[in-house]
Motif scaffolding. Structure first.
Motif, PDB file in Angstrom:
ATOM      1  N   ASN A  25       0.841  -1.193   0.000  1.00 33.67           N
ATOM      2  CA  ASN A  25       0.000   0.000   0.000  1.00 33.67           C
ATOM      3  C   ASN A  25       0.875   1.241   0.000  1.00 33.67           C
ATOM      4  O   ASN A  25       1.973   1.229   0.544  1.00 33.67           O
ATOM      5  N   THR A  26       0.316   2.315  -0.545  1.00 33.72           N
ATOM      6  CA  THR A  26       0.964   3.618  -0.419  1.00 33.72           C
ATOM      7  C   THR A  26       0.368   4.314   0.796  1.00 33.72           C
ATOM      8  O   THR A  26      -0.640   3.865   1.344  1.00 33.72           O
ATOM      9  N   THR A  27       0.947   5.399   1.187  1.00 35.55           N
ATOM     10  CA  THR A  27       0.394   6.144   2.325  1.00 35.55           C
ATOM     11  C   THR A  27      -0.971   6.745   1.990  1.00 35.55           C
ATOM     12  O   THR A  27      -1.745   7.063   2.891  1.00 35.55           O
ATOM     13  N   ALA A  28      -1.284   6.841   0.694  1.00 34.02           N
ATOM     14  CA  ALA A  28      -2.584   7.376   0.261  1.00 34.02           C
ATOM     15  C   ALA A  28      -3.644   6.272   0.141  1.00 34.02           C
ATOM     16  O   ALA A  28      -4.754   6.528  -0.318  1.00 34.02           O
ATOM     17  N   GLY A  29      -3.289   5.047   0.550  1.00 34.84           N
ATOM     18  CA  GLY A  29      -4.251   3.955   0.517  1.00 34.84           C
ATOM     19  C   GLY A  29      -4.401   3.297  -0.843  1.00 34.84           C
ATOM     20  O   GLY A  29      -5.330   2.526  -1.062  1.00 34.84           O
ATOM     21  N   LYS A  30      -3.479   3.571  -1.752  1.00 38.18           N
ATOM     22  CA  LYS A  30      -3.500   2.934  -3.066  1.00 38.18           C
ATOM     23  C   LYS A  30      -2.546   1.751  -3.054  1.00 38.18           C
ATOM     24  O   LYS A  30      -1.925   1.443  -2.037  1.00 38.18           O
ATOM     25  N   TYR A  31      -2.418   1.090  -4.192  1.00 39.19           N
ATOM     26  CA  TYR A  31      -1.533  -0.062  -4.313  1.00 39.19           C
ATOM     27  C   TYR A  31      -0.391   0.263  -5.263  1.00 39.19           C
ATOM     28  O   TYR A  31      -0.539   1.029  -6.216  1.00 39.19           O
ATOM     29  N   HIS A  32       0.734  -0.358  -4.983  1.00 44.78           N
ATOM     30  CA  HIS A  32       1.971  -0.096  -5.710  1.00 44.78           C
ATOM     31  C   HIS A  32       2.801  -1.372  -5.636  1.00 44.78           C
ATOM     32  O   HIS A  32       2.751  -2.094  -4.645  1.00 44.78           O
ATOM     33  N   PHE A  33       3.551  -1.652  -6.690  1.00 47.53           N
ATOM     34  CA  PHE A  33       4.457  -2.798  -6.606  1.00 47.53           C
ATOM     35  C   PHE A  33       5.840  -2.418  -7.112  1.00 47.53           C
ATOM     36  O   PHE A  33       6.003  -1.457  -7.861  1.00 47.53           O
ATOM     37  N   THR A  34       6.798  -3.182  -6.657  1.00 50.55           N
ATOM     38  CA  THR A  34       8.160  -3.066  -7.156  1.00 50.55           C
ATOM     39  C   THR A  34       8.575  -4.429  -7.680  1.00 50.55           C
ATOM     40  O   THR A  34       8.051  -5.464  -7.236  1.00 50.55           O
ATOM     41  N   VAL A  35       9.487  -4.418  -8.621  1.00 53.03           N
ATOM     42  CA  VAL A  35      10.144  -5.640  -9.070  1.00 53.03           C
ATOM     43  C   VAL A  35      11.510  -5.622  -8.423  1.00 53.03           C
ATOM     44  O   VAL A  35      12.249  -4.639  -8.545  1.00 53.03           O
TER      45      VAL A  35
END
Length: 113
Positions: free
Chosen positions: A9-19
């Protein structure tokens, strides 16, 4: 262990990924997504795009090479770090190509989002 995706999660409540490469270094960071399902779909798009070599090589305003991975319809799925040389950037692209085909997804996102 090969590379892997880390979904969070991001601090804004969204989703994010890294490779992440097998040495756990981040080689690609995604855009933010409102829903977890959108992030999962983008992960599959990164797999396809890497296999099809849909990388765009760029240079920052500061002269640092970096790359993006695009979907077949041209949307940016993720962006690399800034590199010190074009050769280092090409190594980063190869790291993504090596990491994503069989990469697992480590979901460390908060289920409350």
């Amino acid at each position: 262990m090969s590379g892997y995706y880390e979904l969070k999660n991001t601090t804004a409540g969204k989703y994010h990924f890294t490779v992440k490469a097998k040495n756990h270094e981040v080689v690609l960071s995604s855009n933010q997504f409102a829903e977890k399902g959108q992030a999962a779909k983008a992960i599959e798009s990164v797999r396809d795009s890497a296999a099809k070599d849909l990388f765009e090589r760029k240079t920052s305003r500061a002269g640092e090479p970096y790359f993006t991975v695009k979907s077949e319809d041209g949307h940016v799925l993720g962006t690399s770090e800034m590199y010190t040389s074009k050769a280092a950037m090409e190594n980063g692209i190869q790291a993504v190509k090596n990491a994503v085909p069989g990469a697992t997804i480590e979901d460390v996102s908060d289920p409350l989002y």
